[in-house]
Design a protein around this motif. Structure first.
Motif, PDB file in Angstrom:
ATOM      1  N   UNK A  99       0.846  -1.194   0.000  1.00 45.49           N
ATOM      2  CA  UNK A  99       0.000   0.000   0.000  1.00 45.49           C
ATOM      3  C   UNK A  99       0.879   1.242   0.000  1.00 45.49           C
ATOM      4  N   UNK A 100       0.473   2.214  -0.791  1.00 45.50           N
ATOM      5  CA  UNK A 100       1.210   3.472  -0.919  1.00 45.50           C
ATOM      6  C   UNK A 100       0.395   4.565  -0.240  1.00 45.50           C
ATOM      7  N   UNK A 101       0.980   5.155   0.787  1.00 50.53           N
ATOM      8  CA  UNK A 101       0.324   6.187   1.588  1.00 50.53           C
ATOM      9  C   UNK A 101       0.878   7.567   1.269  1.00 50.53           C
ATOM     10  N   UNK A 102       0.215   8.590   1.800  1.00 47.81           N
ATOM     11  CA  UNK A 102       0.725   9.954   1.738  1.00 47.81           C
ATOM     12  C   UNK A 102       1.945  10.065   2.658  1.00 47.81           C
ATOM     13  N   UNK A 103       2.962  10.815   2.333  1.00 52.22           N
ATOM     14  CA  UNK A 103       3.022  11.714   1.190  1.00 52.22           C
ATOM     15  C   UNK A 103       3.510  11.058  -0.098  1.00 52.22           C
ATOM     16  N   UNK A 104       3.910   9.779  -0.059  1.00 52.18           N
ATOM     17  CA  UNK A 104       4.458   9.147  -1.268  1.00 52.18           C
ATOM     18  C   UNK A 104       3.493   9.247  -2.450  1.00 52.18           C
ATOM     19  N   UNK A 105       2.199   9.018  -2.235  1.00 58.01           N
ATOM     20  CA  UNK A 105       1.302   9.060  -3.386  1.00 58.01           C
ATOM     21  C   UNK A 105       1.129  10.479  -3.934  1.00 58.01           C
ATOM     22  N   UNK A 106       1.511  11.485  -3.158  1.00 55.27           N
ATOM     23  CA  UNK A 106       1.486  12.859  -3.663  1.00 55.27           C
ATOM     24  C   UNK A 106       2.669  13.130  -4.598  1.00 55.27           C
ATOM     25  N   UNK A 107       3.668  12.260  -4.568  1.00 54.04           N
ATOM     26  CA  UNK A 107       4.886  12.462  -5.340  1.00 54.04           C
ATOM     27  C   UNK A 107       4.896  11.689  -6.658  1.00 54.04           C
ATOM     28  N   UNK A 108       3.770  11.077  -7.034  1.00 56.43           N
ATOM     29  CA  UNK A 108       3.723  10.319  -8.279  1.00 56.43           C
ATOM     30  C   UNK A 108       2.303  10.105  -8.745  1.00 56.43           C
ATOM     31  N   UNK A 109       2.160   9.514  -9.915  1.00 59.52           N
ATOM     32  CA  UNK A 109       0.853   9.197 -10.483  1.00 59.52           C
ATOM     33  C   UNK A 109       0.664   7.684 -10.394  1.00 59.52           C
ATOM     34  N   UNK A 110      -0.040   7.262  -9.368  1.00 59.35           N
ATOM     35  CA  UNK A 110      -0.265   5.846  -9.110  1.00 59.35           C
ATOM     36  C   UNK A 110      -1.581   5.351  -9.687  1.00 59.35           C
ATOM     37  N   UNK A 111      -2.108   6.027 -10.689  1.00 61.82           N
ATOM     38  CA  UNK A 111      -3.343   5.599 -11.325  1.00 61.82           C
ATOM     39  C   UNK A 111      -3.216   4.120 -11.698  1.00 61.82           C
TER      40      UNK A 111
END
Length: 147
Positions: A99-111
């Motif tokens: 699972x990818x949480x904030x802030x990491x998901x704010x640093x990329x496009x995990x669509x």
């Protein structure tokens, strides 16, 4: 050594150890040493996003002009290339179940359907090394920090 060109501020976030995954619309079977090349372009709007701005300021980068461009700024190990599988309330789930949480998901496009390149053992270079970037993976003759 293989290299990848990444737009700023994303390249610096990787070099600082703030960003673990580089997200791309394509996968690679390559695994191993990888140079992080900061391209000449800076996404100025992204630099103003709260999570990104906070990470940069936390590391002493107080203005966009402090971001190096047109240079290799770090080396890393590309451990894996994992497909983003789905979204959930607090982030994203990769196909390996991570699972990818904030802030990491704010640093990329995990669509879902995109790929998360898992970068480990990042080593920021003492000084940026000027280099001309390229599309896709390319060969950088600047050497290895893992010898």
């Amino acid at each position: 050594m293989k290299a990848i060109t990444i737009k700023q501020p994303w390249a610096t976030l990787i070099a600082l150890g703030e960003k673990r995954f580089e997200t791309r619309g394509w996968q690679t079977k390559y695994r191993g040493e990888l140079a992080i090349h900061a391209g000449k372009q800076v996404d100025r709007d992204a630099c103003l996003e709260p999570e990104i701005k906070a990470a940069l300021v936390r590391n002493g980068i107080l203005s966009i002009s402090m971001l190096p461009t047109g240079s290799v700024i770090a080396t890393t190990i590309l451990k894996d290339c994992i497909r983003s599988a789905e979204t959930w309330t607090d982030g994203y789930i990769l196909e390996n179940g991570e699972r990818v949480y904030s802030p990491e998901y704010d640093f990329g496009d995990f669509t879902p359907g995109r790929y998360a390149w898992d970068l480990r053992d990042v080593k920021q270079l003492p000084e940026p090394v000027p280099a001309k970037g390229q599309l896709s993976l390319w060969n950088w003759e600047g050497g290895s920090s893992y010898e």
